[in-house]
Design a protein around this motif. Structure first.
Motif, short mmCIF file in Angstrom:
data_model
loop_
_atom_site.label_atom_id
_atom_site.label_comp_id
_atom_site.label_asym_id
_atom_site.label_seq_id
_atom_site.Cartn_x
_atom_site.Cartn_y
_atom_site.Cartn_z
N TYR A 67 0.83 -1.21 0.00
CA TYR A 67 0.00 0.00 0.00
C TYR A 67 0.86 1.26 0.00
N LEU A 68 1.97 1.23 0.73
CA LEU A 68 2.84 2.39 0.80
C LEU A 68 3.46 2.73 -0.56
N GLU A 69 3.49 1.78 -1.49
CA GLU A 69 3.95 2.08 -2.85
C GLU A 69 2.99 3.04 -3.54
N LYS A 70 1.70 2.95 -3.20
CA LYS A 70 0.70 3.83 -3.79
C LYS A 70 0.54 5.12 -2.98
N SER A 71 0.59 4.99 -1.66
CA SER A 71 0.40 6.12 -0.76
C SER A 71 1.55 6.13 0.24
N PRO A 72 2.67 6.74 -0.12
CA PRO A 72 3.89 6.67 0.71
C PRO A 72 3.69 7.11 2.16
N LEU A 73 2.73 7.97 2.43
CA LEU A 73 2.46 8.40 3.80
C LEU A 73 1.44 7.51 4.49
N GLY A 74 0.91 6.53 3.75
CA GLY A 74 -0.08 5.61 4.32
C GLY A 74 -1.44 6.26 4.51
N LEU A 75 -1.73 7.29 3.72
CA LEU A 75 -3.00 8.00 3.88
C LEU A 75 -4.12 7.31 3.10
N VAL A 76 -5.31 7.42 3.66
CA VAL A 76 -6.53 6.90 3.05
C VAL A 76 -7.55 8.03 3.09
N PRO A 77 -8.22 8.33 2.00
CA PRO A 77 -8.23 7.61 0.73
C PRO A 77 -7.01 7.95 -0.14
N CYS A 78 -6.84 7.08 -1.13
CA CYS A 78 -5.83 7.30 -2.16
C CYS A 78 -6.51 6.99 -3.49
N LEU A 79 -6.39 7.91 -4.42
CA LEU A 79 -6.98 7.73 -5.75
C LEU A 79 -5.85 7.66 -6.76
N VAL A 80 -5.82 6.57 -7.54
CA VAL A 80 -4.78 6.40 -8.55
C VAL A 80 -5.42 6.56 -9.92
N HIS A 81 -4.80 7.44 -10.72
CA HIS A 81 -5.30 7.73 -12.07
C HIS A 81 -4.11 7.78 -13.01
N ASN A 82 -4.11 6.90 -14.00
CA ASN A 82 -3.01 6.84 -14.97
C ASN A 82 -1.65 6.72 -14.28
N GLY A 83 -1.58 5.92 -13.21
CA GLY A 83 -0.33 5.70 -12.51
C GLY A 83 0.06 6.79 -11.51
N TYR A 84 -0.75 7.84 -11.43
CA TYR A 84 -0.47 8.95 -10.52
C TYR A 84 -1.34 8.79 -9.28
N SER A 85 -0.71 8.78 -8.10
CA SER A 85 -1.43 8.62 -6.84
C SER A 85 -1.75 9.98 -6.22
N MET A 86 -2.98 10.11 -5.77
CA MET A 86 -3.43 11.33 -5.10
C MET A 86 -3.94 10.99 -3.71
N VAL A 87 -3.59 11.80 -2.72
CA VAL A 87 -4.11 11.66 -1.37
C VAL A 87 -4.67 13.01 -0.92
N GLU A 88 -5.24 13.03 0.27
CA GLU A 88 -5.93 14.18 0.85
C GLU A 88 -7.25 14.39 0.10
N SER A 89 -8.33 14.05 0.77
CA SER A 89 -9.64 14.03 0.13
C SER A 89 -10.02 15.38 -0.48
N ALA A 90 -9.72 16.48 0.18
CA ALA A 90 -10.11 17.78 -0.38
C ALA A 90 -9.42 18.04 -1.72
N SER A 91 -8.15 17.68 -1.83
CA SER A 91 -7.46 17.90 -3.10
C SER A 91 -7.97 16.93 -4.17
N ILE A 92 -8.34 15.72 -3.76
CA ILE A 92 -8.92 14.77 -4.72
C ILE A 92 -10.27 15.29 -5.21
#
Length: 170
Positions: A67-92
């Protein structure tokens, strides 16, 4: 019902220039998490194609190496789009609103957009922290094997949450 509401929003809010059909997201989320549910709900409203991956916070899955490969800080939720991982719900939520041109939910007018940003940021940075006592002390600690809050602690948690809500409403 929710299905008809989502259909109405897609028809009346989401512009005709939404993302290409081949776009697929991977959403890593925890169902008891309000930020996770907010991202899932907006994906549904947008009519986006997405795969759900449940991350069990009680089992510590957010700290597993895979999981840390997708979300290095271990944050949930994490949204992956075209190989790019996004965290922090407000920014998503902002990303999805811009990607899907949700002008009725995230307006182009900067003053109106600031009001939305203020609410998103206040929720994530202030309100949720004030409400953590309620959610953790009253609900989740007993579920996850922690101690149950005393009556006085519960009163304080609720008073703190009410105070944070009142400040935002003022």
């Amino acid at each position: 019902n929710w299905a008809s509401y989502s259909a109405w929003v897609r028809e009346n809010v989401v512009s005709k220039t939404s993302a290409p059909a081949e776009d697929t997201f991977d959403l890593y989320f925890f169902s008891a998490s309000q930020p996770s549910m907010a991202v899932k709900t907006l994906l549904e409203i947008c009519g986006a194609k997405f795969n759900i991956h449940n991350v069990s916070l009680p089992d510590g899955e957010q700290r597993h190496e895979k999981y840390l490969e997708k979300s290095p800080l271990g944050l949930v939720p994490c949204l992956v789009h075209n190989g790019y991982s996004m965290v922090e719900s407000a920014s998503i939520l902002r990303f999805l609103s811009l990607k899907y041109h949700l002008k009725n939910l995230y307006p182009e007018n900067l003053s109106e957009r600031h009001a939305i940003d203020l609410a998103l940021d206040y929720n994530g940075n202030t309100l949720r922290r004030q409400c953590d006592g309620c959610s953790m002390g009253i609900v989740f600690n007993p579920i996850f094997g922690g101690r149950t809050a005393t009556r006085d602690e519960k009163k304080k948690y609720l008073a703190d949450a009410h105070s944070a809500l009142q400040k935002f409403n003022d």
